[in-house]
Design an enzyme around this catalytic site. Structure first.
Site, PDB file in Angstrom:
ATOM      1  CG  ASP A  11     -45.180  11.778 -37.644  1.00 11.09           C
ATOM      2  OD1 ASP A  11     -44.486  11.021 -39.151  1.00 11.09           O
ATOM      3  OD2 ASP A  11     -46.617  11.865 -37.266  1.00 11.09           O
ATOM      4  CD  GLU A  68     -44.626   9.593 -42.075  1.00 11.11           C
ATOM      5  OE1 GLU A  68     -45.110  10.281 -42.376  1.00 11.11           O
ATOM      6  OE2 GLU A  68     -44.629   9.063 -40.370  1.00 11.11           O
TER       7      GLU A  68
END
Length: 121
Positions: A11, A68
């Site tokens: 992430d 994202e």
């Protein structure tokens, strides 16, 4: 872990928290590109080139890639034009309570009252 059917997401790639060393050490199933790169201005050629480089990196390591921070139609079009196929952000769907997920998956509808009233589990 992959042999057990367990995937690992790396992430926030590109904001300094995750690095090339993380890819080599963790061997992730998916890299999630930090919103700081995705939300750059269309005129920011350097960040667009950085996104293209991350895409090439993911292809070379055969890792899925997620953009994202897709929070507007403008961002959606930008990342799609760059070649992203997996997207995450408020333009796709806001955080929602578990009971709203079925309706969203089935009909693409989000109960915005539930979201705005913070009934999110």
């Amino acid at each position: 872990m992959r042999d057990l059917g367990i995937g690992i997401d790396l992430d926030e790639f590109g904001d300094g928290k995750a690095s090339m060393a993380s890819i080599l050490t963790i061997n992730p199933s998916r890299i999630k590109v930090a919103k700081e790169l995705v939300q750059s201005k269309d005129t920011d050629k350097t960040k667009r080139n950085a996104l293209r480089a991350v895409m090439a990196l993911a292809r070379n390591f055969q890792v899925e890639l997620v953009a994202e921070g897709v929070e507007t139609l403008e961002r959606l079009k930008l990342v799609e034009n760059l070649g992203f196929h997996r997207l995450q952000g408020f333009h796709i769907a806001p955080p929602m309570p578990p009971d709203a997920i079925r309706e969203w998956v089935t009909n693409g509808i989000v109960d915005t009252d539930a979201v705005s009233n913070k009934r999110i589990a």
